[in-house]
Enzyme design. Structure first.
Site, PDB file in Angstrom:
ATOM      1  CG  ASP A 215      -2.446   0.889   1.290  1.00 23.19           C
ATOM      2  OD1 ASP A 215      -2.323   1.504  -0.045  1.00 23.19           O
ATOM      3  OD2 ASP A 215      -3.175   0.699   1.522  1.00 23.19           O
TER       4      ASP A 215
ATOM      5  CD  GLU B 143     -10.460   2.706   0.350  1.00 23.79           C
ATOM      6  OE1 GLU B 143      -9.377   2.372   0.917  1.00 23.79           O
ATOM      7  OE2 GLU B 143      -9.353   3.455  -0.178  1.00 23.79           O
TER       8      GLU B 143
END
Length: 654
Positions: A406, A461
């Site tokens: 990430d 998200e």
């Protein structure tokens, strides 16, 4: 004397060809697409489709060591035409197992040992530059000057900086409304105002920076690239942000012999046909991983979106062993393949070789093995990079199945190289890789099949902090971002909201649109690693919906687009083994569809339908499940509520 005369005649005829034969016509196999390529004081191309001008006098060149090639007075010293007709077998098929590669190819070879390869497909056009030089060189720029025939419109994923998660909305603009100060990431989608759409992206990206497109206050889009990064430093205010403190005045350092990325134009008369376009995969490098049986796509229970807010248990929920055993039990019950341990599982975000004090990672992974559920571990990219071999060795020793990497947030040459380095090292240890905070897929998915999914999308998200993830937006993604490849959007919300009642609640998020819309996304959005984003407790409370989702595969043998209009609606059919799956979604407009099952085999089928309940416009979680019989040639009518959806599973009757 005779031989000398013949040699002189040959040289003379060759010189005539070099001086005057600088126009080349390349047609698609069905001859609808025609590219006119001209080498006259620079290399240019024009594209027409069905006699409609789309691109006119677009320019191609590369600046190597501060010199532009092909030179303005450079001649083509040789050229080659060929016809390609082959079947490609996809290792991890996001659309289909067999992919038809059918095109006409033209290769132009310039005297400076610069090659340009053009390909014309029935559904698109692509080109790439190849350097055939003896020594390493610096690339100062690559000219990708796309001159459109008219002031078309564009779905423009505008970026504010090259430092980005590449999670953008798609602004619908006239080309001449985009100034020289505005640029976008890829894919971008051109609306030619006559039904024709052009999806622009790239493939074959390796050891080279990503392409972006800059506005020009005209009909042109101009390619720009992140500069070569020389020096960085850690942002002291963040564990995941890095500052670029020094850049070169060039974009890449390459070997003398190098294939640059393909520049791709996906061309479609109907929006729905974009859903079947596979030019990115076709133009990707072949797999560098020979033995791939260990690569297992599947569905995964995800913890971060729902903030571990499980309930109805006898322990305190959190990032601890008990909570993740609960996730594993949930995954086992509904035949999910994996769970992800997102941020917080490790000792710190930078100490990723130890789990936190509340979590016994080895006990948890062993528990998952007993339940046939694999574990995927989240990591920040930089701590992983600093100790790559040791970290991956440790994860392999523990028995983890993959990593979610990430916050890369860059798309320069160094970062592209980093992706490949991680994929290579992970493949040696039979680990899957899911990139988040990432640029779009651009060919590495085929080259490294353990590259199992990719974010680079404004996904579900965002419901935790914004109102931008609407049904309209969901109906845009299959025609834009998904053109590039797998899209880790993370669907599956069980708390569903009507347009006027949506609320932003960070730790108890909801989705806009209906429950049936969320379920249909599992068929529509392509991701070999497909998330179930919501709380396992919510899934238990909605067991019929969860069981239905659990039946939907994540890879496909066949894909057929049925209906589609950018931003309005999508209807697609996919096949896995002998079972057909249909998914449909709409924007905030109610719609009715009639589906004719003329794509089925001549068999009888049981059909399981998940559709909007009669009150879904007022209560978005209202969903109805229906079982019936169907056969080849039958027709059914389906009503979609506002922000609604529809899914069908068709199983042949033996």
């Amino acid at each position: 004397m005779k031989k000398k005369f013949q040699l002189f005649l040959l040289i003379f005829l060759l010189s005539i060809r070099l001086c005057y034969s600088q126009n080349y016509i390349l047609k698609s196999p069905n001859e609808k697409l025609i590219a006119n390529i001209v080498n006259n004081q620079g290399l240019k191309y024009t594209i027409t489709y069905n006699n409609i001008n789309l691109v006119k006098d677009a320019e191609i060149s590369i600046n190597i060591d501060e010199k532009e090639y092909p030179l303005l007075n450079s001649n083509v010293v040789n050229f080659k035409n060929s016809y390609i007709n082959e079947n490609i077998n996809s290792v991890i098929p996001t659309k289909s197992i067999q992919i038809k590669n059918n095109c006409n190819e033209l290769i132009l070879i310039f005297r400076e040992n610069i090659w340009v390869v053009f390909r014309a497909f029935n559904n698109g056009f692509a080109y790439r530059i190849i350097t055939d030089l003896s020594n390493p060189v610096k690339v100062f720029d690559e000219k990708v000057n796309i001159k459109f025939a008219e002031n078309f419109k564009i779905y423009f994923p505008e970026e504010e900086s090259f430092i980005s998660h590449y999670e953008r909305n798609y602004k619908y603009l006239q080309l001449n409304e985009i100034s020289e100060k505005q640029f976008c990431s890829l894919p971008a989608l051109i609306d030619c105002n006559n039904g024709i759409k052009i999806g622009i992206t790239e493939s074959g990206l390796s050891k080279y920076p990503n392409l972006f497109l800059n506005g020009s206050s005209s009909n042109n889009l101009i390619g720009i690239f992140p500069k070569f990064v020389i020096q960085t430093e850690q942002d002291n205010n963040s564990d995941r942000n890095e500052k670029i403190t020094k850049e070169a005045n060039y974009i890449a350092e390459i070997e003398g012999s190098k294939d640059l990325p393909w520049r791709i134009f996906m061309i479609s008369e109907n929006d729905k046909d974009l859903l079947e376009n596979q030019l990115v995969y076709i133009l990707s490098d072949e797999s560098a991983i020979k033995e791939t049986s260990w690569i297992k796509p599947g569905k995964v229970a995800w913890d971060w979106w729902n903030a571990n807010n499980i309930y109805g248990v006898d322990f305190k929920s959190g990032i601890n062993t008990e909570t993740y055993k609960y996730y594993i039990d949930f995954a086992n019950k509904f035949s999910l393949d994996y769970i992800i341990l997102d941020e917080g599982w490790s000792k710190t975000t930078t100490n990723i070789l130890e789990s936190n004090d509340e979590l016994n990672i080895e006990e948890l992974i062993n528990y998952g093995k007993q339940k046939n559920v694999g574990i995927i571990l989240w990591v920040l990219w930089k701590p992983l990079n600093e100790n790559l071999a040791e970290v991956l060795d440790k994860y392999k020793e523990w028995g983890a199945k993959g990593i979610k990497v990430d916050f890369m947030q860059r798309a320069d040459q160094w970062m592209v190289n980093y992706y490949e380095k991680v994929l290579i090292e992970a493949s040696k240890r039979q680990l899957l890789v899911d990139f988040h905070g990432a640029f779009k897929p651009a060919g590495l998915v085929r080259k490294y099949p353990n590259y199992i999914s990719n974010e680079g999308v404004k996904g579900l998200e965002n419901c935790k902090w914004s109102e931008e993830i609407t049904p309209d937006f969901n109906c845009t993604l299959p025609f834009t971002r998904m053109l590039a490849g797998p899209i880790d959007y993370t669907p599956g919300a069980m708390i569903n909201s009507e347009e006027k009642n949506f609320r932003i609640i960070f730790e108890k998020p909801m989705s806009q649109g209906t429950r049936a819309h969320q379920i249909a996304l599992y068929v529509i959005l392509e991701s070999p690693l497909q998330m179930l984003a919501d709380n396992p407790s919510n899934y238990y409370a909605n067991e019929t919906s969860t069981k239905y989702i659990s039946k939907i595969p994540t890879i496909w043998d066949v894909t057929i687009s049925l209906e589609g209009k950018v931003g309005d609606y999508v209807l697609v059919a996919r096949k896995k083994d002998n079972i057909w799956y249909i998914g449909g979604i709409t924007d905030w407009t109610e719609r009715d569809f009639e589906i004719k099952f003329d794509f089925l085999e001549n068999k009888n089928y049981n059909i399981e339908i998940a559709k909007d309940g009669i009150n879904a416009n007022r209560y978005a979680s209202d969903i109805k499940f229906v079982n019936a019989k169907i056969k080849f040639g039958d027709t059914i009518k389906i009503h979609l509520a506002k922000g609604g959806g529809f899914t069908a599973i068709l199983t042949p009757v033996e």
